[in-house]
Design an enzyme around this catalytic site. Structure first.
Site, PDB file in Angstrom:
ATOM      1  N   LYS A 219       0.855  -1.186   0.000  1.00 27.54           N
ATOM      2  CA  LYS A 219       0.000   0.000   0.000  1.00 27.54           C
ATOM      3  C   LYS A 219       0.888   1.232   0.000  1.00 27.54           C
ATOM      4  CE  LYS A 219      -4.592  -0.290   1.997  1.00 27.54           C
ATOM      5  NZ  LYS A 219      -5.362  -0.186   3.234  1.00 27.54           N
TER       6      LYS A 219
HETATM    7  O1  G3P Z   1      -9.009   0.111   3.775  1.00 32.28           O
HETATM    8  C1  G3P Z   1      -9.123   1.446   4.162  1.00 32.28           C
HETATM    9  C2  G3P Z   1      -9.680   1.542   5.505  1.00 32.28           C
HETATM   10  O2  G3P Z   1      -8.877   0.842   6.406  1.00 32.28           O
HETATM   11  C3  G3P Z   1      -9.947   2.908   6.005  1.00 32.28           C
HETATM   12  O3  G3P Z   1     -11.088   2.822   6.731  1.00 32.28           O
HETATM   13  O4  G3P Z   1     -12.657   3.289   8.527  1.00 32.28           O
HETATM   14  O5  G3P Z   1     -10.317   4.155   8.677  1.00 32.28           O
HETATM   15  O6  G3P Z   1     -11.909   5.133   7.045  1.00 32.28           O
HETATM   16  P1  G3P Z   1     -11.516   3.939   7.798  1.00 32.28           P
END
Ligand code: G3P
Length: 212
Positions: free
Chosen positions: A83
């Site tokens: 990533k």
């Molecule tokens: O895969 C991306 C994810 O981990 C981000 O999610 O909930 O932190 O916006 P969030």
């Protein structure tokens, strides 16, 4: 649509992998920080459980350090996908890693233009953060739809990951619009399998059978 689990928690990964429907896992530094232990060891453990791609994120911000970190993470397992955040250095690192056949998941993508640049740099996956855009009143699904349209139009082989999922409705939307992948947090996976009428139905069937 491929279903990925968005977590670094080994128990959660074992549980969902056991359902037989898990295609991959995505992690990020925030998710890794919730777990005890060394970043690389956790990534290795995840790769031993999951047959599909497992995304691990670099912490560096500068191109050469990103590439170095990516090579190290990539040596853990052939399942590892790197990533890389969507920045100018991230694009340079992606181009370099692409030439070394190290797959990149370009992350923190919030616009179709960012995604287009990631695709052009050679990213294998684009993580479109839907929930975080929704959070600021900007429909995140529009970015995924634009990315899918341009991938179809120009026949790119990059896959879009519908990420930052907040509720089961996001999963339904991801599937209906043809997202290649949805990466789903554990608590949402649990909600996907649950329906009160299923529980009521099981109870009624068992009761009827016992009373025959
Ligand atoms: O895969 C991306 C994810 O981990 C981000 O999610 O909930 O932190 O916006 P969030």
């Amino acid at each position: 649509m491929k279903l990925y689990l968005d977590t670094a928690n080994i128990e959660q990964i074992r549980e969902i992998a056991g359902w037989g429907i898990l295609d991959g896992v995505t992690t990020n530094p925030s998710l890794m920080a919730k777990e005890k232990g060394d970043y690389k060891k956790i990534l290795k453990e995840i790769c031993d459980i999951v047959k599909g791609p497992v995304s691990g994120e670099v912490l560096s911000l500068e191109k050469d350090s990103m590439v170095e970190e990516a090579r190290e993470l990539s040596s853990i397992s052939e399942h590892v996908v790197i990533k890389i955040p969507c920045t100018a250095d991230g694009l340079k690192a992606t181009r370099q890693l692409n030439s070394e056949n190290i797959p990149v998941n370009m992350t923190l993508v919030f616009s179709a233009n960012q995604g287009l640049l990631g695709i052009k740099a050679g990213a294998r996956y684009i993580s479109s953060f839907v929930g975080r855009l929704d959070d600021i009143g900007n429909p995140g699904i529009n970015v995924v739809e634009d990315l899918l349209a341009l991938i179809n139009l120009y026949r790119y082989d990059t896959e879009v990951i519908f990420a930052s999922i907040r509720h089961p409705e996001h999963v339904r939307q991801a599937a209906i619009i043809g997202s290649h992948i949805a990466t789903i947090p554990y608590n949402i996976f649990i909600q996907l399998i649950k329906h009160p009428l299923t529980d009521v139905g099981i109870e009624r069937f068992l009761k009827d059978w016992q009373n025959k």
